[in-house]
Write a protein that holds these residues in place. Structure first.
Motif, PDB file in Angstrom:
ATOM      1  N   CYS A  66       0.706  -1.055  -0.118  1.00  0.00           N
ATOM      2  CA  CYS A  66       0.038   0.108   0.002  1.00  0.00           C
ATOM      3  C   CYS A  66       0.891   1.276  -0.102  1.00  0.00           C
ATOM      4  CB  CYS A  66      -0.916  -0.143   1.109  1.00  0.00           C
ATOM      5  SG  CYS A  66      -2.076   1.344   1.308  1.00  0.00           S
ATOM      6  N   VAL A  67       0.856   1.965  -1.046  1.00  0.00           N
ATOM      7  CA  VAL A  67       1.734   3.488  -1.165  1.00  0.00           C
ATOM      8  C   VAL A  67       0.539   4.353  -0.748  1.00  0.00           C
ATOM      9  CG1 VAL A  67       2.877   4.757  -2.640  1.00  0.00           C
ATOM     10  CG2 VAL A  67       3.083   2.195  -2.910  1.00  0.00           C
ATOM     11  N   ILE A  68       0.899   5.152   0.236  1.00  0.00           N
ATOM     12  CA  ILE A  68       0.021   6.244   0.593  1.00  0.00           C
ATOM     13  C   ILE A  68       0.508   7.666   0.470  1.00  0.00           C
ATOM     14  CG2 ILE A  68      -1.247   7.435   2.662  1.00  0.00           C
ATOM     15  CD1 ILE A  68      -1.397   4.500   3.937  1.00  0.00           C
ATOM     16  N   HIS A  69      -0.170   8.414  -0.209  1.00  0.00           N
ATOM     17  CA  HIS A  69       0.599   9.780  -0.721  1.00  0.00           C
ATOM     18  C   HIS A  69      -0.346  10.718   0.192  1.00  0.00           C
ATOM     19  CE1 HIS A  69       2.046   8.349  -4.832  1.00  0.00           C
ATOM     20  NE2 HIS A  69       1.298   7.372  -4.555  1.00  0.00           N
ATOM     21  N   TYR A  70       0.385  11.428   0.910  1.00  0.00           N
ATOM     22  CA  TYR A  70      -0.033  12.403   1.972  1.00  0.00           C
ATOM     23  C   TYR A  70       0.567  13.689   1.802  1.00  0.00           C
ATOM     24  CZ  TYR A  70       3.976  11.180   4.656  1.00  0.00           C
ATOM     25  OH  TYR A  70       5.207  11.031   5.185  1.00  0.00           O
ATOM     26  N   GLY A  71      -0.046  14.638   2.684  1.00  0.00           N
ATOM     27  CA  GLY A  71       0.490  16.069   2.687  1.00  0.00           C
ATOM     28  C   GLY A  71       0.060  17.081   1.648  1.00  0.00           C
ATOM     29  N   GLY A  72      -0.652  16.682   0.602  1.00  0.00           N
ATOM     30  CA  GLY A  72      -0.940  17.558  -0.412  1.00  0.00           C
ATOM     31  C   GLY A  72      -2.514  17.495  -1.014  1.00  0.00           C
TER      32      GLY A  72
END
Length: 245
Positions: free
Chosen positions: A4-10
């Motif tokens: 699971c690749v979680i993209h965050y902060g944007g």
């Protein structure tokens, strides 16, 4: 298992083309797909030190980031749909977007509309699958009936052939018996003819022998009445034949 690749902060921006404004991402490997749920994702977000709420999306594998390729990840059905679209490399990308009430309500409406559309599409798909299944089943039954009919025809033809063969064999046997009887009768007639011929020949021979014997007896009687006049004084000769007087 998957990663699971979680993209965050944007956040997502659409101009000049859609992109996610942050390059922060976290990798969680060896995730059990059969146990993955909202609770699992919340634990991952908390491990990153992030404070909810967030709006969560997942990206369709092997598709560029666009409004068509990102899908909401909220309900159990969303999770099932995402896991059913697992890419070959087993990397699933998830995006976290800051929660905004107005935007959330709008997205919620879009999500509901999308859910209804997906549900209708799935029903149509299931209906099409059912029709294909029943059509295939009917075709299979029809083929099975044709096979059974063909086997019955072959069986009837085989029985007819066997009956014909049996009749021919019976005719041959009857002809052979007739030939044997005819030969026996012919042999018996020939034997009767031979016996009759032998009996006839035997009777003719016996008659001939009897005639010969009778002729010989008559000759003997004449010779007994002849005497030698030279030895008997009472004998006279007449015409060269000695006669006793």
């Amino acid at each position: 298992m998957f990663t699971c690749v979680i993209h965050y902060g944007g956040d997502f921006v659409l101009s000049p083309r859609m992109k996610y404004t942050s390059k922060s991402e976290a990798y969680f490997g060896f995730v059990d797909a059969s146990r993955f749920s909202t609770f699992s994702l919340c634990n991952m977000v908390q491990n990153l030190g992030l404070v909810p709420p967030f709006v969560v999306y997942w990206r369709v594998p092997e598709a560029a980031l666009s409004t068509a390729s990102i899908r909401p990840l909220k309900t159990d059905h969303d999770y099932i749909t995402m896991l059913n679209n697992m890419p070959s490399n087993r990397y699933m990308h998830i995006y976290l977007k800051p929660f905004e009430k107005e935007v959330h309500e709008e997205e919620e409406e879009e999500h509901v509309a999308q859910e209804e559309e997906n549900h209708e599409n799935e029903e149509e798909k299931d209906h099409g699958i059912d029709e294909e299944y029943y059509a295939a089943a009917e075709e299979h039954v029809h083929h099975a009936e044709e096979v059974v009919a063909e086997e019955e025809q072959n069986q009837d033809a085989e029985e007819e052939q066997n009956n014909t063969t049996a009749e021919e064999e019976n005719i041959i046997i009857e002809e052979e018996e007739y030939v044997v009887v005819a030969e026996e009768e012919s042999d018996a007639e020939e034997e009767d003819i031979i016996v009759e011929e032998k009996e006839s020949a035997t009777e003719e021979e016996e008659d001939y022998v009897v005639e010969e014997e009778e002729s010989a007896d008559e000759s003997f009687d004449v010779s007994d009445n002849e005497y030698d006049c030279g030895r008997d004084e009472g004998c006279k000769q007449k015409d060269g034949i000695g006669i006793r007087v």
